[in-house]
Scaffold this motif. Structure first.
Motif, short mmCIF file in Angstrom:
data_model
loop_
_atom_site.label_atom_id
_atom_site.label_comp_id
_atom_site.label_asym_id
_atom_site.label_seq_id
_atom_site.Cartn_x
_atom_site.Cartn_y
_atom_site.Cartn_z
N VAL A 118 43.99 37.65 14.03
CA VAL A 118 44.90 37.14 13.01
C VAL A 118 45.21 38.24 11.99
O VAL A 118 44.50 39.25 11.93
CB VAL A 118 44.31 35.91 12.28
N GLU A 119 46.27 38.02 11.23
CA GLU A 119 46.67 38.96 10.18
C GLU A 119 47.10 38.18 8.95
O GLU A 119 47.60 37.06 9.05
CB GLU A 119 47.80 39.86 10.66
N ALA A 120 46.89 38.78 7.79
CA ALA A 120 47.25 38.14 6.53
C ALA A 120 48.76 38.22 6.32
O ALA A 120 49.40 39.22 6.65
CB ALA A 120 46.53 38.82 5.37
N VAL A 121 49.31 37.14 5.77
CA VAL A 121 50.71 37.09 5.37
C VAL A 121 50.79 36.40 4.01
O VAL A 121 49.92 35.61 3.66
CB VAL A 121 51.58 36.32 6.40
N ARG B 146 47.92 34.30 10.06
CA ARG B 146 48.64 33.83 11.26
C ARG B 146 48.16 34.64 12.46
O ARG B 146 47.62 35.74 12.30
CB ARG B 146 50.15 34.00 11.08
N PRO B 147 48.39 34.11 13.66
CA PRO B 147 48.04 34.89 14.85
C PRO B 147 48.79 36.21 14.86
O PRO B 147 49.93 36.29 14.41
CB PRO B 147 48.49 33.99 16.02
N VAL B 148 48.13 37.25 15.36
CA VAL B 148 48.79 38.55 15.48
C VAL B 148 49.92 38.43 16.48
O VAL B 148 49.73 37.92 17.59
CB VAL B 148 47.78 39.65 15.91
N LEU B 149 51.10 38.87 16.07
CA LEU B 149 52.26 38.82 16.95
C LEU B 149 52.22 40.00 17.89
O LEU B 149 52.05 41.15 17.48
CB LEU B 149 53.56 38.85 16.12
N THR B 150 52.35 39.72 19.18
CA THR B 150 52.29 40.80 20.18
C THR B 150 53.64 41.15 20.70
O THR B 150 54.60 40.49 20.55
CB THR B 150 51.38 40.42 21.35
#
Length: 125
Positions: free
Chosen positions: A98-101, A121-125
């Motif tokens: 995950v990554e902070a937004v 949120r989930p890390v967007l690949t």
């Protein structure tokens, strides 16, 4: 506007700013209430993984429906609690990157002051 001034003085709420111990390298988030001479400001990357999570349904009508809350293990070491966003509850899993937004947290006061902060949120690949 006292509330806005208060939030500006809380870098951890907007930039995930913690502290790092100069002697041991230990990273703390949020920073301790009392400043310690061995600590220096440290900006966390906002990257981590879901360590544990739950879906809160009771009382979530005001939030627009169920709320996902997770324990996030940051890559720098701290374990923090945060809301998950931009994900279907059925798609969340332990160990998920995950990554902070920055997202709106709530409206406050008679002037509908918008309060922003971090969610993950989930890390967007």
């Amino acid at each position: 506007m006292q509330l806005a001034k208060n939030w500006r003085l809380k870098p951890q709420r907007y930039r995930l700013e913690g502290v790092r111990n100069r002697e041991t390298g230990e990273v703390l988030f949020p920073p301790p209430a009392l400043e310690r001479p061995q600590d220096e400001p440290f900006n966390l990357s906002g990257k981590g993984e879901v360590w544990s999570f739950t879906e809160i349904k009771a009382g979530a009508e005001d939030a627009g429906g169920p709320v996902l809350v997770a324990m996030i293990k940051l890559v720098e070491g701290p374990l923090i609690t945060a809301q998950l966003t931009d994900v279907d509850p059925e798609q969340v899993s332990i160990g998920q990157p995950v990554e902070a937004v920055t997202r709106r947290l709530r409206d406050m006061g008679p002037d509908d002051l918008l309060v922003y902060g971090y969610k993950f949120r989930p890390v967007l690949t």
